[in-house]
Enzyme design. Structure first.
Site, PDB file in Angstrom:
ATOM      1  N   SER A 125      42.416  49.613  35.611  1.00 34.24           N
ATOM      2  CA  SER A 125      41.460  50.689  35.876  1.00 34.24           C
ATOM      3  C   SER A 125      42.122  52.015  36.247  1.00 34.24           C
ATOM      4  O   SER A 125      43.145  52.037  36.941  1.00 34.24           O
ATOM      5  CB  SER A 125      40.567  50.246  37.041  1.00 34.24           C
ATOM      6  OG  SER A 125      39.870  51.335  37.582  1.00 34.24           O
ATOM      7  N   GLU A 127      41.055  53.752  38.463  1.00 29.77           N
ATOM      8  CA  GLU A 127      40.991  53.794  39.932  1.00 29.77           C
ATOM      9  C   GLU A 127      42.388  53.586  40.531  1.00 29.77           C
ATOM     10  O   GLU A 127      42.654  54.002  41.662  1.00 29.77           O
ATOM     11  CB  GLU A 127      40.001  52.721  40.410  1.00 29.77           C
ATOM     12  CG  GLU A 127      39.745  52.662  41.905  1.00 29.77           C
ATOM     13  CD  GLU A 127      38.850  53.763  42.481  1.00 29.77           C
ATOM     14  OE1 GLU A 127      38.224  54.521  41.714  1.00 29.77           O
ATOM     15  OE2 GLU A 127      38.793  53.870  43.725  1.00 29.77           O
ATOM     16  N   TYR A 149      39.605  48.049  46.283  1.00 31.05           N
ATOM     17  CA  TYR A 149      39.467  47.700  44.860  1.00 31.05           C
ATOM     18  C   TYR A 149      40.650  48.231  44.051  1.00 31.05           C
ATOM     19  O   TYR A 149      41.254  47.510  43.250  1.00 31.05           O
ATOM     20  CB  TYR A 149      38.143  48.267  44.318  1.00 31.05           C
ATOM     21  CG  TYR A 149      38.033  48.238  42.807  1.00 31.05           C
ATOM     22  CD1 TYR A 149      37.635  47.083  42.135  1.00 31.05           C
ATOM     23  CD2 TYR A 149      38.335  49.371  42.030  1.00 31.05           C
ATOM     24  CE1 TYR A 149      37.549  47.055  40.746  1.00 31.05           C
ATOM     25  CE2 TYR A 149      38.249  49.354  40.646  1.00 31.05           C
ATOM     26  CZ  TYR A 149      37.855  48.192  40.022  1.00 31.05           C
ATOM     27  OH  TYR A 149      37.770  48.166  38.643  1.00 31.05           O
TER      28      TYR A 149
HETATM   29  P1  NAP Z   1      30.643  44.323  35.898  1.00 26.23           P
HETATM   30  O1  NAP Z   1      29.492  44.739  35.069  1.00 26.23           O
HETATM   31  O2  NAP Z   1      30.589  44.504  37.384  1.00 26.23           O
HETATM   32  O3  NAP Z   1      30.939  42.765  35.585  1.00 26.23           O
HETATM   33  C1  NAP Z   1      31.800  42.002  36.373  1.00 26.23           C
HETATM   34  C2  NAP Z   1      31.789  40.571  35.882  1.00 26.23           C
HETATM   35  O4  NAP Z   1      32.695  39.774  36.659  1.00 26.23           O
HETATM   36  C3  NAP Z   1      30.434  39.877  35.964  1.00 26.23           C
HETATM   37  O5  NAP Z   1      30.226  39.153  34.785  1.00 26.23           O
HETATM   38  C4  NAP Z   1      30.618  38.924  37.153  1.00 26.23           C
HETATM   39  O6  NAP Z   1      29.831  37.772  37.055  1.00 26.23           O
HETATM   40  C5  NAP Z   1      32.072  38.537  36.956  1.00 26.23           C
HETATM   41  N1  NAP Z   1      32.690  37.919  38.137  1.00 26.23           N
HETATM   42  C6  NAP Z   1      32.838  38.472  39.359  1.00 26.23           C
HETATM   43  N2  NAP Z   1      33.475  37.618  40.164  1.00 26.23           N
HETATM   44  C7  NAP Z   1      33.745  36.484  39.456  1.00 26.23           C
HETATM   45  C8  NAP Z   1      34.389  35.242  39.743  1.00 26.23           C
HETATM   46  N3  NAP Z   1      34.879  34.960  40.953  1.00 26.23           N
HETATM   47  N4  NAP Z   1      34.511  34.326  38.768  1.00 26.23           N
HETATM   48  C9  NAP Z   1      34.009  34.591  37.555  1.00 26.23           C
HETATM   49  N5  NAP Z   1      33.371  35.722  37.221  1.00 26.23           N
HETATM   50  C10 NAP Z   1      33.257  36.664  38.159  1.00 26.23           C
HETATM   51  O7  NAP Z   1      31.985  45.058  35.405  1.00 26.23           O
HETATM   52  P2  NAP Z   1      32.273  45.888  34.044  1.00 26.23           P
HETATM   53  O8  NAP Z   1      31.861  47.308  34.252  1.00 26.23           O
HETATM   54  O9  NAP Z   1      31.763  45.127  32.876  1.00 26.23           O
HETATM   55  O10 NAP Z   1      33.868  45.896  34.059  1.00 26.23           O
HETATM   56  C11 NAP Z   1      34.615  44.826  33.478  1.00 26.23           C
HETATM   57  C12 NAP Z   1      36.012  44.821  34.060  1.00 26.23           C
HETATM   58  O11 NAP Z   1      36.654  46.067  33.771  1.00 26.23           O
HETATM   59  C13 NAP Z   1      36.094  44.660  35.570  1.00 26.23           C
HETATM   60  O12 NAP Z   1      37.279  43.941  35.859  1.00 26.23           O
HETATM   61  C14 NAP Z   1      36.229  46.081  36.089  1.00 26.23           C
HETATM   62  O13 NAP Z   1      36.864  46.104  37.357  1.00 26.23           O
HETATM   63  C15 NAP Z   1      37.083  46.683  34.993  1.00 26.23           C
HETATM   64  N6  NAP Z   1      36.947  48.124  34.764  1.00 26.23           N
HETATM   65  C16 NAP Z   1      35.723  48.662  34.548  1.00 26.23           C
HETATM   66  C17 NAP Z   1      35.596  50.020  34.284  1.00 26.23           C
HETATM   67  C18 NAP Z   1      34.251  50.650  34.033  1.00 26.23           C
HETATM   68  O14 NAP Z   1      34.169  51.881  34.078  1.00 26.23           O
HETATM   69  N7  NAP Z   1      33.215  49.871  33.708  1.00 26.23           N
HETATM   70  C19 NAP Z   1      36.762  50.821  34.209  1.00 26.23           C
HETATM   71  C20 NAP Z   1      37.997  50.229  34.404  1.00 26.23           C
HETATM   72  C21 NAP Z   1      38.096  48.868  34.672  1.00 26.23           C
HETATM   73  P3  NAP Z   1      28.377  37.617  37.788  1.00 26.23           P
HETATM   74  O15 NAP Z   1      27.384  38.009  36.749  1.00 26.23           O
HETATM   75  O16 NAP Z   1      28.366  36.167  38.102  1.00 26.23           O
HETATM   76  O17 NAP Z   1      28.379  38.507  38.989  1.00 26.23           O
HETATM   77  N1  GDD Z   2      28.130  54.654  43.070  1.00 25.71           N
HETATM   78  C1  GDD Z   2      27.851  55.900  43.504  1.00 25.71           C
HETATM   79  N2  GDD Z   2      26.630  56.140  44.077  1.00 25.71           N
HETATM   80  N3  GDD Z   2      28.768  56.874  43.335  1.00 25.71           N
HETATM   81  C2  GDD Z   2      28.446  58.121  43.752  1.00 25.71           C
HETATM   82  C3  GDD Z   2      27.226  58.425  44.333  1.00 25.71           C
HETATM   83  C4  GDD Z   2      26.268  57.388  44.518  1.00 25.71           C
HETATM   84  O1  GDD Z   2      25.172  57.576  45.042  1.00 25.71           O
HETATM   85  N4  GDD Z   2      27.201  59.758  44.619  1.00 25.71           N
HETATM   86  C5  GDD Z   2      28.366  60.264  44.227  1.00 25.71           C
HETATM   87  N5  GDD Z   2      29.133  59.275  43.702  1.00 25.71           N
HETATM   88  C6  GDD Z   2      30.517  59.434  43.212  1.00 25.71           C
HETATM   89  C7  GDD Z   2      31.506  58.464  43.851  1.00 25.71           C
HETATM   90  O2  GDD Z   2      31.889  58.928  45.169  1.00 25.71           O
HETATM   91  C8  GDD Z   2      32.628  58.503  42.833  1.00 25.71           C
HETATM   92  O3  GDD Z   2      33.483  59.577  43.078  1.00 25.71           O
HETATM   93  C9  GDD Z   2      31.900  58.743  41.492  1.00 25.71           C
HETATM   94  O4  GDD Z   2      30.557  59.137  41.828  1.00 25.71           O
HETATM   95  C10 GDD Z   2      31.867  57.538  40.559  1.00 25.71           C
HETATM   96  O5  GDD Z   2      31.376  56.423  41.278  1.00 25.71           O
HETATM   97  P1  GDD Z   2      31.030  55.025  40.532  1.00 25.71           P
HETATM   98  O6  GDD Z   2      30.080  55.259  39.418  1.00 25.71           O
HETATM   99  O7  GDD Z   2      30.606  54.064  41.608  1.00 25.71           O
HETATM  100  O8  GDD Z   2      32.401  54.612  39.841  1.00 25.71           O
HETATM  101  P2  GDD Z   2      33.904  54.556  40.386  1.00 25.71           P
HETATM  102  O9  GDD Z   2      34.656  55.672  39.713  1.00 25.71           O
HETATM  103  O10 GDD Z   2      33.978  54.450  41.837  1.00 25.71           O
HETATM  104  O11 GDD Z   2      34.398  53.164  39.802  1.00 25.71           O
HETATM  105  C11 GDD Z   2      34.093  52.771  38.461  1.00 25.71           C
HETATM  106  O12 GDD Z   2      35.100  53.211  37.593  1.00 25.71           O
HETATM  107  C12 GDD Z   2      36.383  52.621  37.810  1.00 25.71           C
HETATM  108  C13 GDD Z   2      37.341  53.256  36.784  1.00 25.71           C
HETATM  109  O13 GDD Z   2      37.788  54.493  37.263  1.00 25.71           O
HETATM  110  C14 GDD Z   2      33.936  51.250  38.454  1.00 25.71           C
HETATM  111  O14 GDD Z   2      33.448  50.849  37.186  1.00 25.71           O
HETATM  112  C15 GDD Z   2      35.266  50.552  38.663  1.00 25.71           C
HETATM  113  O15 GDD Z   2      35.109  49.139  38.462  1.00 25.71           O
HETATM  114  C16 GDD Z   2      36.247  51.121  37.633  1.00 25.71           C
HETATM  115  O16 GDD Z   2      37.489  50.495  37.775  1.00 25.71           O
END
Ligand code: NAP
Ligand code: GDD
Length: 322
Positions: A125, A127, A149
């Site tokens: 990520s 992050e 995280y």
């Molecule tokens: P998400 O919607 O939060 O999905 C997370 C998944 O992980 C869910 O299917 C959840 O299952 C499963 N899970 C959590 N704990 C588990 C465990 N102990 N054993 C098995 N399964 C488990 O996340 P996403 O946005 O699709 O992201 C996918 C991956 O990419 C994550 O690793 C996230 O950290 C990473 N990532 C995401 C972003 C982004 O912007 N979306 C960016 C960079 C990296 P349940 O349904 O059972 O809760």
């Molecule tokens: N969630 C949330 N809720 N975020 C807020 C809010 C609110 O009400 N108001 C402002 N924000 C700001 C957060 O402080 C952060 O700076 C930004 O919006 C994005 O927040 P999120 O959408 O929660 O995403 P994230 O950047 O913290 O994390 C996501 O992206 C990562 C990759 O950079 C997640 O998907 C992580 O799993 C992923 O790794």
């Protein structure tokens, strides 16, 4: 000829659902790993559930991972499962480490023991860049995580690199910047905003409470990003890649774009609420995906404006249907 087998952990999540669709279209036998729960959480995969298989397994349980790999004999493992919501990682730092950090080692150990020729993808990520040390961020930019995280993801990243270098496993890490879609969880800021905009437009609520409006993110569309995951596992050599659009927007710009889609003035509805301010913030992220473009031939298709519009429209449609 037998179909190639792919295991997807985190299949019930946003990325798991898009990746499963992509792999099914490419002719894979797709197996999704799900953890046991008292109620099913299959909304994102309901439309493809008949086309693929679900098996139980948990990143907390080493033996469940080993047994699963022995049974299904995958060619590729996509490790998407994690505790992925940043604020929760301050409330549950130890559990976040168990899933998001040690869970990666458990899956890599299962690969090493069962079949080290399995190709492994780790969901790393942006992050990890946290308090950024270079702009834009690329594969060589040092990490400075700002949340439990982010720290856990840095561990997951380096253990993936280490298994590649120690055991010659085809293990790669995709450093993906934020990617969103109508299937994004409602607690993440994009979806919280598009759902809020739709509710306000339909008269179901009047104000939207948010945290830091000054944070900047490089937001892309999840459907584009899962393609990069697959491409990384098809290369002749295992390498890590940054996946990003190269364009950063503030949360304020996101709010303005989303309210603009339905002709409303965001300033009449958005309230800044301290409860959503984080103990430590990642202020500005913007990625440089040049390496992915050159080696994988990958580039994003959906723009920020198109994605926001798509999400607002889908939320309006869903809420109108009741
Ligand atoms: P998400 O919607 O939060 O999905 C997370 C998944 O992980 C869910 O299917 C959840 O299952 C499963 N899970 C959590 N704990 C588990 C465990 N102990 N054993 C098995 N399964 C488990 O996340 P996403 O946005 O699709 O992201 C996918 C991956 O990419 C994550 O690793 C996230 O950290 C990473 N990532 C995401 C972003 C982004 O912007 N979306 C960016 C960079 C990296 P349940 O349904 O059972 O809760
Ligand atoms: N969630 C949330 N809720 N975020 C807020 C809010 C609110 O009400 N108001 C402002 N924000 C700001 C957060 O402080 C952060 O700076 C930004 O919006 C994005 O927040 P999120 O959408 O929660 O995403 P994230 O950047 O913290 O994390 C996501 O992206 C990562 C990759 O950079 C997640 O998907 C992580 O799993 C992923 O790794």
């Amino acid at each position: 000829m037998a179909k190639p087998v792919a295991l997807v952990t985190g299949v019930t999540g946003q990325d798991g659902s898009y990746l499963s669709e992509l792999l099914l279209n490419k002719g894979y036998r797709v197996i999704g790993m799900v953890r046991r729960a008292s109620t099913e959480n299959f909304a994102r995969i309901a439309h493809i559930k008949g086309d693929f298989e679900l098996r139980q397994g948990d990143l907390l349980d080493q033996l469940s991972l080993i047994s699963l790999l022995q049974e299904i004999k995958p060619r590729e493992v996509y490790n998407l499962a994690a505790q992925s919501f940043v604020p929760t990682s301050w409330q549950q730092p130890v559990l976040t480490g168990e899933f998001t950090a040690l869970g990666v080692t458990r899956m890599l150990e299962a690969v090493r023991l069962v079949d080290p020729s399995i190709r492994f993808y780790q969901a790393s990520s942006s992050e990890m860049f946290g308090k950024v040390l270079e702009t834009p961020q690329k594969e060589t930019t040092p990490f400075y995580p700002r949340s439990p995280y982010g720290v856990a993801k840095v561990y997951g990243h380096y253990i993936t690199v280490n298994y590649r270098e120690s055991y010659n496993i085809f293990a790669v890490s995709g450093i993906l910047f934020n990617h969103e879609s109508p299937r994004r969880g409602l607690e993440f800021v994009t979806r919280k905003i598009t759902d809020g905009v739709a509710r306000i437009k339909l008269g179901m609520m009047s104000e939207l409470r948010l945290g830091n409006l000054d944070a900047h993110r490089d937001w892309g569309f999840a459907g584009d990003y899962v393609e990069a995951m697959w491409l990384m596992l098809q290369q002749p050599r295992p390498e890590d890649f940054v996946i990003a659009t190269g364009v950063s927007h503030s949360v304020r710009e996101l709010v303005a774009a989303a309210f603009g889609c339905v002709g409303l003035d965001w300033q009449q509805h958005v309230v800044v609420d301290q409860q959503f301010i984080r103990p430590a913030e990642v202020d500005v992220l913007v990625g440089d995906a040049t390496k992915a473009q050159q080696i994988l031939g990958w580039k994003p298709r959906v723009s920020f404006a198109q994605m926001v519009e798509m999400m607002v429209e889908e939320d309006l449609k869903r809420l109108k249907q009741g």
